[in-house]
Design a protein around this motif. Sequence first.
Motif, PDB file in Angstrom:
ATOM      1  N   GLY A 133       0.815  -1.212   0.000  1.00 27.17           N
ATOM      2  CA  GLY A 133       0.000   0.000   0.000  1.00 27.17           C
ATOM      3  C   GLY A 133       0.848   1.262   0.000  1.00 27.17           C
ATOM      4  N   GLU A 134       1.954   1.242   0.707  1.00 25.34           N
ATOM      5  CA  GLU A 134       2.851   2.400   0.752  1.00 25.34           C
ATOM      6  C   GLU A 134       3.453   2.702  -0.613  1.00 25.34           C
ATOM      7  N   ILE A 135       3.675   1.673  -1.398  1.00 26.35           N
ATOM      8  CA  ILE A 135       4.276   1.859  -2.723  1.00 26.35           C
ATOM      9  C   ILE A 135       3.292   2.561  -3.659  1.00 26.35           C
ATOM     10  N   GLU A 136       1.994   2.353  -3.446  1.00 21.08           N
ATOM     11  CA  GLU A 136       0.946   3.037  -4.214  1.00 21.08           C
ATOM     12  C   GLU A 136       1.105   2.855  -5.724  1.00 21.08           C
ATOM     13  N   ASP A 137       1.340   1.625  -6.137  1.00 25.67           N
ATOM     14  CA  ASP A 137       1.483   1.323  -7.565  1.00 25.67           C
ATOM     15  C   ASP A 137       0.397   0.328  -7.961  1.00 25.67           C
ATOM     16  N   SER A 138      -0.207   0.535  -9.123  1.00 24.60           N
ATOM     17  CA  SER A 138      -1.318  -0.318  -9.556  1.00 24.60           C
ATOM     18  C   SER A 138      -0.912  -1.783  -9.719  1.00 24.60           C
ATOM     19  N   ARG A 139       0.387  -2.059  -9.890  1.00 21.23           N
ATOM     20  CA  ARG A 139       0.828  -3.455 -10.000  1.00 21.23           C
ATOM     21  C   ARG A 139       0.678  -4.222  -8.690  1.00 21.23           C
ATOM     22  N   ALA A 140       0.448  -3.523  -7.590  1.00 24.46           N
ATOM     23  CA  ALA A 140       0.242  -4.185  -6.294  1.00 24.46           C
ATOM     24  C   ALA A 140      -1.215  -4.606  -6.094  1.00 24.46           C
ATOM     25  N   VAL A 141      -2.114  -4.146  -6.946  1.00 22.64           N
ATOM     26  CA  VAL A 141      -3.542  -4.452  -6.779  1.00 22.64           C
ATOM     27  C   VAL A 141      -3.793  -5.954  -6.838  1.00 22.64           C
ATOM     28  N   GLU A 142      -3.235  -6.632  -7.806  1.00 23.04           N
ATOM     29  CA  GLU A 142      -3.480  -8.069  -7.966  1.00 23.04           C
ATOM     30  C   GLU A 142      -2.946  -8.886  -6.788  1.00 23.04           C
ATOM     31  N   PRO A 143      -1.706  -8.684  -6.350  1.00 26.21           N
ATOM     32  CA  PRO A 143      -1.255  -9.439  -5.170  1.00 26.21           C
ATOM     33  C   PRO A 143      -2.114  -9.157  -3.934  1.00 26.21           C
ATOM     34  N   LEU A 144      -2.567  -7.926  -3.785  1.00 23.05           N
ATOM     35  CA  LEU A 144      -3.419  -7.590  -2.643  1.00 23.05           C
ATOM     36  C   LEU A 144      -4.783  -8.263  -2.741  1.00 23.05           C
ATOM     37  N   ALA A 145      -5.267  -8.464  -3.954  1.00 25.18           N
ATOM     38  CA  ALA A 145      -6.555  -9.159  -4.133  1.00 25.18           C
ATOM     39  C   ALA A 145      -6.474 -10.587  -3.605  1.00 25.18           C
ATOM     40  N   ARG A 146      -5.300 -11.201  -3.741  1.00 20.05           N
ATOM     41  CA  ARG A 146      -5.131 -12.589  -3.289  1.00 20.05           C
ATOM     42  C   ARG A 146      -5.232 -12.727  -1.776  1.00 20.05           C
ATOM     43  N   VAL A 147      -4.956 -11.676  -1.032  1.00 20.90           N
ATOM     44  CA  VAL A 147      -5.014 -11.794   0.425  1.00 20.90           C
ATOM     45  C   VAL A 147      -6.314 -11.279   1.019  1.00 20.90           C
TER      46      VAL A 147
END
Length: 184
Positions: A133-147
């Motif tokens: 979340g701190e990185i605030e990059d859209s590429r983190a959305v998918e890994p976050l969806a998994r959790v």
Amino acid sequence: MRSTLLAGLLILAPLGIGGLANLAAAVPGTAILWSAQRQTNDEAVLRALSEALQTDSDSEVRRAAAWALGEMEDSRAISALGQALREDRNARVRRTAAWALGEIESPRAIDYLAGALQDDDVEIRRTAVWALGEIEDSRAVEPLARVLDDSEAQVRRAAVHARGEIEHADAVGPLTAVLRDSDA
């Protein structure tokens, strides 16, 4: 010399050494060096801390080195921190490495952090979520969806917050299902 002293202070500071203030008072210029160069990007300091993180036998020294690298917020530390996150046998070191990667806020850390979402330690997963979340990059959305369906409510709550930090349209959709989750 100054870089070596700074590296030593950075390593000692998070260990809670009670005498650190006395050291700063006893060694002329130490306090000024600490405050003036705490956020330095000096290559020698980065190298010394990265080496301590990767090779020191004491887990508290490795954890302190990870903390100091996070405080430096220098993207050149991502590889060493990522390796520690993946490979260090001590959970506190891995958790601090995840935190440090979040402090650096570089998209280059996303793959390391996404891998940590599978860690057995709930605190490492939660910290990795926060860091994404701190990185605030859209590429983190998918890994976050998994959790969003992690077995631990604190990880799911952190994922909801992290997705909100990213502020990307793809982050909003899956959050509606989480709103129905009584544990989140």
